[in-house]
Design an enzyme around this catalytic site. Structure first.
Site: not given
Ligand code: HAS
Length: 543
Positions: A218, A222, A369-371, A434-435
């Site tokens: 995890h 980050y 999700h991860f793509h 998957r996979r």
């Molecule tokens: Fe995830 C599975 C939960 C974030 C990557 N995640 C994965 C896997 C990968 C991955 C690679 O709880 C698969 C692993 C595998 O092979 O099995 N993930 C989360 C949560 C977050 C999260 C709670 N993941 C990421 C990030 C990754 C990533 C970042 C890569 C870089 N993830 C999971 C969970 C699994 C999981 C479970 C397991 C699933 C399973 O069952 O296998 C959080 O950190 C997300 C928080 C993000 C936000 C968004 C904030 C938005 C922002 C943009 C603002 C936009 C602006 C633009 C300012 C709350 C900062 C506006 C502009 C205008 C002009 C309008």
């Protein structure tokens, strides 16, 4: 050149290997998409799982790690006035170890001796040389990290009482997180996988190995995200002509990422046996805490954009939107990445919610999700950085034509991801695993219903491959053929640093709290799984 020449050479060496890995990984990605879509069959000498492993390892572990270290070295050199000679030397030693480890690991994958995918879960067993390659990649990255820490400590000694530049602080935070997180996977590889694959031990404790992997897995995500945040906080404001919104908010977000991104690994194991639901609950609560720094980042970035737009005379609630430099690829690519991060983050919160995880776990939703996260938000930001970083490092210019091509490249990638990741999310809800190399499960009636979405996924993959090929071509051009000239290294003005509390740079405090949280979240579960382990598994050879 935009930074001191020894640091520029070092940084360039990392970034070029990153794109070499990226090119091979993109080809593997295209092939596996076409296989899953039922459009091609692979020749006999290579299997679906070989190319899936090559894709995951080269894209997820090699491209990212090399790019991140190269980028962080460059920004540290820029903001601290260079690296120390020892720091540079450690950077090169780390590069050599990582390169050698990658070459070794890739050779074992391509010769079919390591079809264990990028998570290399036991009881699937690869040749020991695959694990040794992985260990070299990790240890090399530690050496490079120590190179950064050496240069940073030197700067602090010579600038007593001052807060370090924001970029340098964030780079060190990223490497501190990496150094702590990789302890888990290093323990798994060195103490469990290598002895077992050599046959020195005949069984492996599978539950423990998965726990140690996700201790690392995890924070790994980050480690991918934080350098993108570095660019969002410390570079992007400069590109749009604005300023850092709040130095203390930015530093606090990074500190929170260090604290909360490790003790959450069980959210990847919510469906695993061998871990009690009480401990899973603790990890889910901490997972929701690690969302906070991302919400802070969203708030901060909206503020930067709005402030800049208003300073340029924008009127109304959303007038600032039109004032942003949409035609500048250095802004456009990371900005699209940010937009994608909104649904991507929502998907993460869905995954983390225990009941919903039961629906999506081990389906292709997770791949979707991860793509969106690493494959779009992070990668588009890395592309945006590459467009200015390579000419800065090589003393060349990015022409208007490359800028225009960059916009096309960015859009092609984004469209490809929209199609591919969109269909993955949808298929996940239909229950598509998957996979797996099975496309129609011997023409099972339910699987036949999925195939048109799988074809759509493959079409998205074709878009992505075209965008990747364009990117590799642009990297080569910017490295070797672009016109000589000066390209600025964009670092944003940071007027708010004077009001930042010193506490935010007291590393012993944050590292100690981080270790305590890890002890609370992992201490007993690891003790329990060692003490009460079920009989280990002899494993299944994958070659
Ligand atoms: Fe995830 C599975 C939960 C974030 C990557 N995640 C994965 C896997 C990968 C991955 C690679 O709880 C698969 C692993 C595998 O092979 O099995 N993930 C989360 C949560 C977050 C999260 C709670 N993941 C990421 C990030 C990754 C990533 C970042 C890569 C870089 N993830 C999971 C969970 C699994 C999981 C479970 C397991 C699933 C399973 O069952 O296998 C959080 O950190 C997300 C928080 C993000 C936000 C968004 C904030 C938005 C922002 C943009 C603002 C936009 C602006 C633009 C300012 C709350 C900062 C506006 C502009 C205008 C002009 C309008």
């Amino acid at each position: 050149r935009g930074i001191e020449h020894r640091a520029a050479d070092l940084s360039l060496a990392y970034v070029l290997v990153a794109y070499l890995a990226f090119g091979v990984a993109a080809l593997a990605g295209l092939l596996q998409g076409l296989v899953r879509g039922g459009m091609i069959e692979l020749p006999e000498f290579i299997t679906y799982y070989d190319i899936l492993t090559a894709h995951g390892v080269l894209m997820g572990l090699v491209f990212t790690t090399f790019f991140i270290i190269g980028f962080l070295f460059s920004g540290m050199a820029k903001t601290m006035g260079g690296l120390t000679p020892t720091g540079t030397k450690l950077g090169w030693i780390g590069w050599a170890m990582m390169f050698f480890g990658t070459a070794m690991g890739t050779a074992t994958i391509l010769t079919g001796e390591a079809a264990v995918l990028y998570t290399f879960y036991a009881p699937m067993k690869a040749t020991p040389w695959f694990y040794i390659g992985a260990a070299l990649l990790i240890i090399g990255s530690w050496v490079a990290g120590f190179g950064m820490i050496h240069s940073y400590r030197h700067w602090r000694k010579n600038n007593e009482g001052k807060l370090s530049p924001l970029f340098a602080f964030m780079a060190i935070s990223t490497m501190v997180l990496w150094l702590i997180a990789t302890l888990g996977v290093a323990a798994e590889v060195v103490l469990q996988l290598i002895p077992w694959s050599f046959g020195w031990t005949d069984k492996i404790n599978v539950v423990l190995s998965r726990m140690l992997f996700w201790f690392f897995g995890h924070p790994l995500v980050y480690f991918w995200l934080m350098p993108a945040y570095v660019a969002w906080y410390a570079v992007l404001p400069k590109i749009i002509g604005g300023k850092v919104f709040s130095d203390s908010l930015a530093r606090l977000a990074f500190v929170l990422l260090i604290l909360f991104s490790i003790p959450v690994g069980f959210h990847h194991q919510l469906m695993d046996p061998g871990i009690s639901s009480a401990w899973k609950y603790v990890h889910v609560v901490l997972t929701l805490a690690v969302v906070l720094p991302s919400l802070m980042t969203a708030f901060s970035m909206f503020a930067v954009f709005e402030n800049r737009g208003r300073a340029m005379g924008a009127k109304g609630l959303f007038g600032w939107f039109a004032k942003l430099p949409w035609k500048d690829v250095r802004f456009f690519a990371p900005m699209l990445g940010m937009l994608f991060f909104i649904p991507a983050g929502i998907g993460g919160i869905i995954n983390a919610s225990n009941q919903m995880n039961q629906v999506v776990h081990n389906t292709i939703w997770v791949t979707g999700h991860f793509h969106l996260t690493v494959g779009t938000s992070v990668t588009l930001t890395f592309f945006g950085i590459t467009y200015w970083l390579i000419p800065t490092l090589t003393g060349r210019e990015m022409s208007k034509r490359i800028n225009a091509l960059g916009i096309i490249q960015t859009l092609t990638w984004a469209i490809g991801m929209l199609i591919m990741s969109g269909s993955m999310h949808f298929m996940g809800l239909l229950g598509v695993p998957r996979r797996t190399a099975f496309t129609t499960y011997l023409d099972h009636v339910q699987a036949l219903k999925w195939i048109s979405y799988q074809k759509l996924m493959a079409i998205g993959g074709v878009f992505l491959f075209i965008a990747a090929a364009l990117m590799v071509g642009i990297v080569l051009y910017l490295w070797l053929f672009a016109k000589k000239g000066v390209t600025e290294y964009p670092i944003a003005e940071n007027e708010t640093i004077s009001s930042t509390p010193r506490l935010l740079e007291r590393w012993p405090v944050w590292v100690t709290i981080s270790l305590c949280l890890i002890l609370i979240a992992y201490g007993y579960p690891i003790y329990d799984v060692i003490q009460n382990a079920p009989p280990g598994s002899p494993g299944v050879k994958t070659w």
